[in-house]
Design a protein around this motif. Sequence first.
Motif, mmCIF file in Angstrom:
data_model
loop_
_atom_site.group_PDB
_atom_site.id
_atom_site.type_symbol
_atom_site.label_atom_id
_atom_site.label_comp_id
_atom_site.label_asym_id
_atom_site.label_seq_id
_atom_site.Cartn_x
_atom_site.Cartn_y
_atom_site.Cartn_z
ATOM 1 N N ASP A 152 40.589 49.670 45.583
ATOM 2 C CA ASP A 152 40.803 51.105 45.701
ATOM 3 C C ASP A 152 40.133 51.563 46.991
ATOM 4 O O ASP A 152 39.866 50.753 47.862
ATOM 5 C CB ASP A 152 40.315 51.870 44.460
ATOM 6 C CG ASP A 152 38.804 51.869 44.269
ATOM 7 O OD1 ASP A 152 38.362 52.230 43.174
ATOM 8 O OD2 ASP A 152 38.055 51.499 45.201
ATOM 9 N N SER A 187 35.167 51.867 43.292
ATOM 10 C CA SER A 187 34.877 52.707 42.123
ATOM 11 C C SER A 187 34.263 51.923 40.970
ATOM 12 O O SER A 187 33.425 52.459 40.230
ATOM 13 C CB SER A 187 36.164 53.377 41.637
ATOM 14 O OG SER A 187 36.664 54.258 42.613
ATOM 15 N N TRP A 188 34.688 50.670 40.805
ATOM 16 C CA TRP A 188 34.210 49.918 39.649
ATOM 17 C C TRP A 188 32.730 49.616 39.741
ATOM 18 O O TRP A 188 32.094 49.362 38.726
ATOM 19 C CB TRP A 188 35.029 48.641 39.466
ATOM 20 C CG TRP A 188 35.011 47.698 40.633
ATOM 21 C CD1 TRP A 188 34.216 46.598 40.809
ATOM 22 C CD2 TRP A 188 35.848 47.761 41.797
ATOM 23 N NE1 TRP A 188 34.510 45.988 41.987
ATOM 24 C CE2 TRP A 188 35.502 46.678 42.624
ATOM 25 C CE3 TRP A 188 36.856 48.630 42.215
ATOM 26 C CZ2 TRP A 188 36.138 46.436 43.851
ATOM 27 C CZ3 TRP A 188 37.472 48.391 43.429
ATOM 28 C CH2 TRP A 188 37.110 47.312 44.232
ATOM 29 N N LEU A 243 33.546 53.589 37.407
ATOM 30 C CA LEU A 243 34.702 54.487 37.394
ATOM 31 C C LEU A 243 35.992 53.677 37.321
ATOM 32 O O LEU A 243 35.987 52.448 37.392
ATOM 33 C CB LEU A 243 34.685 55.351 38.655
ATOM 34 C CG LEU A 243 33.439 56.199 38.842
ATOM 35 C CD1 LEU A 243 33.500 56.933 40.172
ATOM 36 C CD2 LEU A 243 33.272 57.181 37.680
ATOM 37 N N GLY A 244 37.100 54.385 37.204
ATOM 38 C CA GLY A 244 38.399 53.729 37.115
ATOM 39 C C GLY A 244 38.798 53.058 38.407
ATOM 40 O O GLY A 244 38.315 53.401 39.483
ATOM 41 N N ASP A 295 42.002 51.726 40.954
ATOM 42 C CA ASP A 295 43.403 52.007 41.262
ATOM 43 C C ASP A 295 44.303 50.808 40.983
ATOM 44 O O ASP A 295 45.356 50.942 40.362
ATOM 45 C CB ASP A 295 43.551 52.403 42.745
ATOM 46 C CG ASP A 295 43.004 53.782 43.027
ATOM 47 O OD1 ASP A 295 42.861 54.135 44.224
ATOM 48 O OD2 ASP A 295 42.708 54.518 42.069
#
Length: 123
Positions: free
Chosen positions: A99, A103-104, A108-109, A111
Amino acid sequence: EVQLLESGGGLVQAGGSLRLSCVASGFTFEDHAIGWFRQAPGKEREAVSCVRSNDGRIYYGDSVKGRFTISRDNAKNTVYLQMNSLKPEDTAVYYCAADRVCSWIYGLGVDYWGKGTLVNVSS
């Protein structure tokens, strides 16, 4: 279509090494952060590593610091994870992820992610 194809998993004894690879397609690789997370049976997803695109900054999860090394080759749209001194607790399915901002690493989520490759470390 975005694709992240992992390879390199397998069975290894504790103390051994493996090198995972992930070939990406369908998005502008050099503009994305890319890396790995893992999930063991019955456990939550765990961030393993990420390398950003803009400044090359690298992140590692606490449990793999000093043992795993991430690298990326923008010319080949590929990210690698060199895993040394493997432990039984490293056993998991390893997923390639991408992403804009790793984020990971922040829980977080993500993409984009692949289907995973299994790493099994025997004691």
